[in-house]
Design an enzyme around this catalytic site. Structure first.
Site, mmCIF file in Angstrom:
data_model
loop_
_atom_site.group_PDB
_atom_site.id
_atom_site.type_symbol
_atom_site.label_atom_id
_atom_site.label_comp_id
_atom_site.label_asym_id
_atom_site.label_seq_id
_atom_site.Cartn_x
_atom_site.Cartn_y
_atom_site.Cartn_z
ATOM 1 N N ASP A 169 0.842 -1.197 0.000
ATOM 2 C CA ASP A 169 0.000 0.000 0.000
ATOM 3 C C ASP A 169 0.882 1.253 0.000
ATOM 4 O O ASP A 169 1.945 1.282 0.621
ATOM 5 C CB ASP A 169 -0.889 -0.002 1.245
ATOM 6 C CG ASP A 169 -1.768 1.228 1.327
ATOM 7 O OD1 ASP A 169 -2.687 1.348 0.505
ATOM 8 O OD2 ASP A 169 -1.508 2.077 2.208
ATOM 9 N N LYS A 180 4.126 4.442 -3.503
ATOM 10 C CA LYS A 180 4.590 5.733 -4.029
ATOM 11 C C LYS A 180 5.254 6.577 -2.943
ATOM 12 O O LYS A 180 6.145 7.389 -3.215
ATOM 13 C CB LYS A 180 3.388 6.473 -4.618
ATOM 14 C CG LYS A 180 3.657 7.807 -5.270
ATOM 15 C CD LYS A 180 2.340 8.348 -5.826
ATOM 16 C CE LYS A 180 2.513 9.597 -6.653
ATOM 17 N NZ LYS A 180 1.227 10.013 -7.268
ATOM 18 N N GLU A 195 1.460 -0.299 -5.083
ATOM 19 C CA GLU A 195 0.446 0.665 -5.502
ATOM 20 C C GLU A 195 1.128 2.014 -5.720
ATOM 21 O O GLU A 195 1.491 2.693 -4.760
ATOM 22 C CB GLU A 195 -0.646 0.796 -4.439
ATOM 23 C CG GLU A 195 -1.709 1.818 -4.802
ATOM 24 C CD GLU A 195 -2.409 2.393 -3.593
ATOM 25 O OE1 GLU A 195 -3.585 2.740 -3.717
ATOM 26 O OE2 GLU A 195 -1.774 2.524 -2.522
#
Length: 473
Positions: free
Chosen positions: A212, A215, A239
C-alpha cells in the site's frame, strides 16, 4: 541499486485475483468454495494487523492506519480468524495475498502527543488480557513498544505532490490542520520489525503482498524490506498511482524509477487510463491494440491489471475515474481477454455507497456476476496462448488467443458484422449478462481474417458497445 532477484511466479503470478475489499476474514472463508468455482485462483485480503475497533464499527480507511503489526486484531477479525481463513482458502487451492501498510502508522494525535506504537492504552490492554493477546501474537514482545519517536521522520504535511522528496518523506494529511499519518523512517529497527511481520505472515500461508502507498516509500526502504529472502517464492506488487503512462509527469517521477530499480510488480495505471480514455471518453480503440509498445501499459510480467481499484470509488479525489457499469464490463472483457498481466477484480460490501444501474450497491459481491465469471473462464481457458491482434479500427478491436479463442470488442454506436478465422465457436457471454451456448455464425464468400480459407469464414453480428469472447469448439 537494482535488485537481481525476480518475484514473478509461474503459475502464481498469472492468476486472477479477487480483491475481497474490507471483507471480514470469516466471510472470505465461508465463500472459499464458491470463489474457487468462480474461476479465481487467489484472494487479496485487507491489511492483517491491529487497527482501531469501536463498538459501532469503523470506516474502511482505518484498516490502513496501523497500531501494531504483532497481532491481527481489527474490525475484520483476529489472528485466529485469519489463520482459519488461510487454511480454508488453501483447501480450495486458492492463494492468499495480504495488503501491507509500511509507510506510516495511525494518526492518534487526538488522544496523545507521543509517537510510541502501540500507544500506552493498548500496551496496558495487552498486559491485562495477556492470555488472549499471546494467543494471537504473530511475533515479538508485546510488553514493549514496536516503534518509538526515533523511528519516525520529523512531521510535515505533503504540499507538493509532484515533489518525490516530499511525497516520500512527508505525512499524508488533509492539510495544515491535520497532523497526518506519522511517516516511518528507513532505519535498522523499522526494517527488522517489518521483515519479521512479513515472515510471520508467510508462515501463515501468505503467497503474495500488495504494498500500500508504495509511491510514498523510498526505493531504499522497499529494497531493504523486500530483499531476496523475503521475496523468495512470493508475488509482490506496489500501488503507485499515476496520471498515465510514459511521458506523463507522475509516471516519470514515481513509477519509472520503481520499475527500473526493483523487480516487483505494480498496478498498471498506464493501461487503466488507456481503458478509461477509450471506453469513457470515446478515444479510438486502436489505442488498445498494443499499448505497451507506446508506453501506455506495463510489461506483461510486471503488471497488475484492473478496471477499478478500491481507491477510485472510495475517495472523492478519484471519483471522476469511475467508469459507467457498462463500460467497466467492456474494460474487464479486454483485461481478462488479453495476454499479459495479473487481473485484479474488485468486490466490496458497499463501502462507497455508489449504486449500480438496478439500484443495488455497485460493487457488492460483483465476483458472483455470471458474465464476469464467464470472462474469467475465458482467461483461464486461454492462459498461456499468444495474443495476435488481426483487426482494429476506431471502434472495433479483435484479437486471437492462439488457436483457442477470439475476443471482439465493438466500442462503436452501431452494430458491426465481424468476420472470424475459420472454425466453430461458442460465445461465452453477451453484454446483457445472459450466458448463451452458441455464437450466431453465417457463411460468407469473403476471405477469412487468417486467409487460410478463402471460400468460407464465419461471422457474428455484434451490437454497439458490446463484446464477445469466443472459444473454438
Amino acid at each position: 541499486m537494482t535488485t537481481s532477484f525476480s518475484t514473478h511466479l509461474s503459475p502464481k503470478a498469472t492468476n486472477v485475483i479477487l480483491h475481497a475489499f474490507d471483507w471480514p476474514y470469516s466471510r472470505i472463508a465461508e465463500n472459499a468454495e464458491a470463489i474457487a468455482k468462480s474461476g479465481f485462483k487467489a484472494v487479496l485480503v485487507s491489511p492483517p494487523m491491529k487497527s482501531k475497533i469501536t463498538n459501532k464499527g469503523t470506516q474502511w480507511w482505518q484498516r490502513y492506519q496501523p497500531q501494531d503489526y504483532r497481532v491481527i486484531d481489527n474490525q475484520l477479525g483476529n489472528t485466529a480468524d485469519f489463520e482459519q481463513m488461510t487454511t480454508t482458502l488453501k483447501q480450495h487451492d486458492l492463494l492468499v495475498y495480504a495488503d501491507i501498510v509500511f509507510n506510516h502508522m495511525a494518526n492518534e494525535s487526538d488522544i496523545r502527543t507521543d509517537l510510541d506504537y502501540p500507544n500506552a492504552g493498548i500496551l496496558q490492554d495487552y498486559d491485562e488480557k495477556v492470555e488472549y493477546f499471546e494467543s494471537i501474537r504473530l511475533f515479538g514482545d508485546l510488553s514493549q513498544p514496536l516503534f518509538t519517536e526515533s523511528d519516525f521522520i520529523q512531521a510535515f504535511p505533503i504540499e507538493n505532490w509532484k515533489d518525490p522528496w516530499q511525497v516520500q518523506n512527508g505525512r499524508i494529511s488533509s492539510g495544515h490542520e491535520d497532523p497526518g499519518l506519522p511517516t516511518l523512517k528507513c532505519n535498522n529497527n523499522v526494517v527488522k520489525v517489518q521483515q519479521s511481520y512479513l515472515k510471520a505472515l508467510k508462515l501463515l500461508g501468505i503467497s503474495g503482498f500488495r504494498i500500500d502507498a508504495a509511491k510514498h516509500l523510498t526505493l531504499e526502504h522497499i529494497q531493504q524490506v523486500w530483499d531476496e529472502k523475503i521475496s523468495e517464492d512470493t508475488h509482490i506488487f506496489g500501488e503507485i498511482i499515476t496520471d498515465g503512462g510514459a511521458t506523463k509527469e507522475e509516471y516519470e517521477l514515481f513509477l519509472k524509477p520503481y520499475l527500473k530499480d526493483t523487480r516487483l510488480g505494480a498496478y498498471d495505471f498506464p493501461l487503466f487510463h488507456s481503458l478509461f480514455n477509450v471506453f469513457e471518453k470515446g478515444e479510438p480503440i486502436t489505442d488498445l491494440a498494443n499499448p505497451y509498445s507506446v508506453g501506455q501499459a506495463l510489461a506483461n510480467d510486471r503488471a497488475i491489471t484492473f478496471a477499478t481499484t478500491h481507491d477510485i470509488p472510495n475517495n472523492d479525489v478519484f471519483l471522476n475515474q469511475v467508469m459507467t457499469e457498462h463500460n467497466e464490463r467492456l474494460a474487464y472483457c479486454y483485461v481478462l481477454g488479453r495476454d499479459g498481466g495479473v487481473p485484479l477484480i474488485y468486490s466490496d460490501l458497499d463501502t462507497s455507497g455508489i449504486l449500480s444501474d438496478d439500484g443495488k450497491p455497485r460493487w457488492l459481491d460483483t465476483w458472483q456476476d455470471p458474465m464476469l465469471q464467464s470472462m474469467i473462464r475465458f482467461h483461464n481457458l486461454t492462459h498461456g496462448e499468444p495474443m495476435h491482434s488481426f483487426e482494429h479500427s476506431d471502434d472495433l478491436l479483435m484479437f486471437q488467443r492462439g488457436d483457442t479463442g477470439v475476443v471482439v470488442i465493438n466500442n462503436g454506436t452501431k452494430e458491426n458484422t465481424i468476420s472470424l478465422p475459420a472454425g466453430n465457436y461458442i460465445d461465452l457471454l453477451d453484454m446483457d449478462g445472459t450466458l448463451i451456448e452458441t455464437a450466431e455464425v453465417v457463411t460468407s464468400g469473403k476471405a477469412c481474417p487468417d486467409n487460410k480459407n478463402k471460400d468460407t469464414c464465419y461471422q457474428i453480428r455484434l451490437p454497439a458497445k458490446s463484446c464477445a469472447m469466443l472459444v473454438r469448439t
